[in-house]
Design a protein around this motif. Structure first.
Motif, PDB file in Angstrom:
ATOM      1  N   ARG A 182     -11.392  10.164   2.593  1.00 40.46           N
ATOM      2  CA  ARG A 182     -10.795   9.344   1.547  1.00 40.46           C
ATOM      3  C   ARG A 182     -11.797   9.112   0.429  1.00 40.46           C
ATOM      4  O   ARG A 182     -12.999   9.034   0.654  1.00 40.46           O
ATOM      5  CB  ARG A 182     -10.334   7.995   2.102  1.00 40.46           C
ATOM      6  N   SER A 183     -11.294   8.958  -0.786  1.00 42.87           N
ATOM      7  CA  SER A 183     -12.172   8.761  -1.945  1.00 42.87           C
ATOM      8  C   SER A 183     -12.664   7.318  -2.021  1.00 42.87           C
ATOM      9  O   SER A 183     -12.058   6.398  -1.461  1.00 42.87           O
ATOM     10  CB  SER A 183     -11.416   9.089  -3.238  1.00 42.87           C
ATOM     11  N   TRP A 184     -13.767   7.151  -2.754  1.00 34.61           N
ATOM     12  CA  TRP A 184     -14.280   5.799  -3.011  1.00 34.61           C
ATOM     13  C   TRP A 184     -13.208   4.968  -3.706  1.00 34.61           C
ATOM     14  O   TRP A 184     -13.003   3.803  -3.390  1.00 34.61           O
ATOM     15  CB  TRP A 184     -15.524   5.873  -3.892  1.00 34.61           C
ATOM     16  N   ARG A 185     -12.558   5.565  -4.687  1.00 32.14           N
ATOM     17  CA  ARG A 185     -11.537   4.842  -5.445  1.00 32.14           C
ATOM     18  C   ARG A 185     -10.429   4.342  -4.530  1.00 32.14           C
ATOM     19  O   ARG A 185     -10.005   3.189  -4.612  1.00 32.14           O
ATOM     20  CB  ARG A 185     -10.952   5.737  -6.521  1.00 32.14           C
ATOM     21  N   GLY A 186      -9.955   5.182  -3.646  1.00 33.72           N
ATOM     22  CA  GLY A 186      -8.887   4.792  -2.730  1.00 33.72           C
ATOM     23  C   GLY A 186      -9.314   3.684  -1.781  1.00 33.72           C
ATOM     24  O   GLY A 186      -8.569   2.726  -1.542  1.00 33.72           O
TER      25      GLY A 186
ATOM     26  N   LEU B 142     -11.821   1.466  -2.166  1.00 31.41           N
ATOM     27  CA  LEU B 142     -12.070   0.211  -2.873  1.00 31.41           C
ATOM     28  C   LEU B 142     -10.788  -0.415  -3.419  1.00 31.41           C
ATOM     29  O   LEU B 142     -10.641  -1.638  -3.423  1.00 31.41           O
ATOM     30  CB  LEU B 142     -13.094   0.421  -3.981  1.00 31.41           C
ATOM     31  N   THR B 143      -9.853   0.414  -3.842  1.00 34.61           N
ATOM     32  CA  THR B 143      -8.566  -0.101  -4.302  1.00 34.61           C
ATOM     33  C   THR B 143      -7.825  -0.780  -3.153  1.00 34.61           C
ATOM     34  O   THR B 143      -7.282  -1.876  -3.309  1.00 34.61           O
ATOM     35  CB  THR B 143      -7.701   1.026  -4.899  1.00 34.61           C
TER      36      THR B 143
ATOM     37  N   GLY C 277      -0.400   3.183  -2.923  1.00 33.59           N
ATOM     38  CA  GLY C 277      -1.191   4.319  -2.461  1.00 33.59           C
ATOM     39  C   GLY C 277      -0.387   5.569  -2.197  1.00 33.59           C
ATOM     40  O   GLY C 277      -0.934   6.672  -2.104  1.00 33.59           O
TER      41      GLY C 277
ATOM     42  N   TRP D 136       0.822  -1.200   0.000  1.00 31.49           N
ATOM     43  CA  TRP D 136       0.000   0.000   0.000  1.00 31.49           C
ATOM     44  C   TRP D 136       0.863   1.260   0.000  1.00 31.49           C
ATOM     45  O   TRP D 136       0.520   2.258  -0.618  1.00 31.49           O
ATOM     46  CB  TRP D 136      -0.983   0.036   1.168  1.00 31.49           C
TER      47      TRP D 136
END
Length: 76
Positions: free
Chosen positions: A36-40, A42-43, A23, A19
């Motif tokens: 935090r974003s949805w993308r972050g 879920l990733t 990340g 990560w």
């Protein structure tokens, strides 16, 4: 059980290292981190799942191979 627990510890450490590379941050986001974003989120969850599944498979396969070496039979 001990091998499974050690596999979990190994998977957690491996995920943390991955990560930091993927990340670019120290800690992976939690699902409830508001900033935090949805993308972050879920990733991170997908990567964590893949790491834990891969380590679990490696530990189980290694255990089965060790059993075969000791007993001559592959466990079911």
């Amino acid at each position: 059980m001990l091998i499974g627990a050690l596999g979990g510890i190994l998977a957690g450490a491996l995920f943390k290292q991955l990560w930091q590379v993927v990340g670019g941050e120290g800690d992976a986001p939690r699902a409830t981190d508001e900033d935090r974003s949805w993308r972050g989120v879920l990733t991170a969850a997908a990567l964590q799942g893949a790491v834990f599944a891969g380590v679990k498979a490696a530990v189980e396969r290694g255990g089965a191979a060790g059993t075969r070496r000791l007993t001559g039979t592959w466990p079911d």
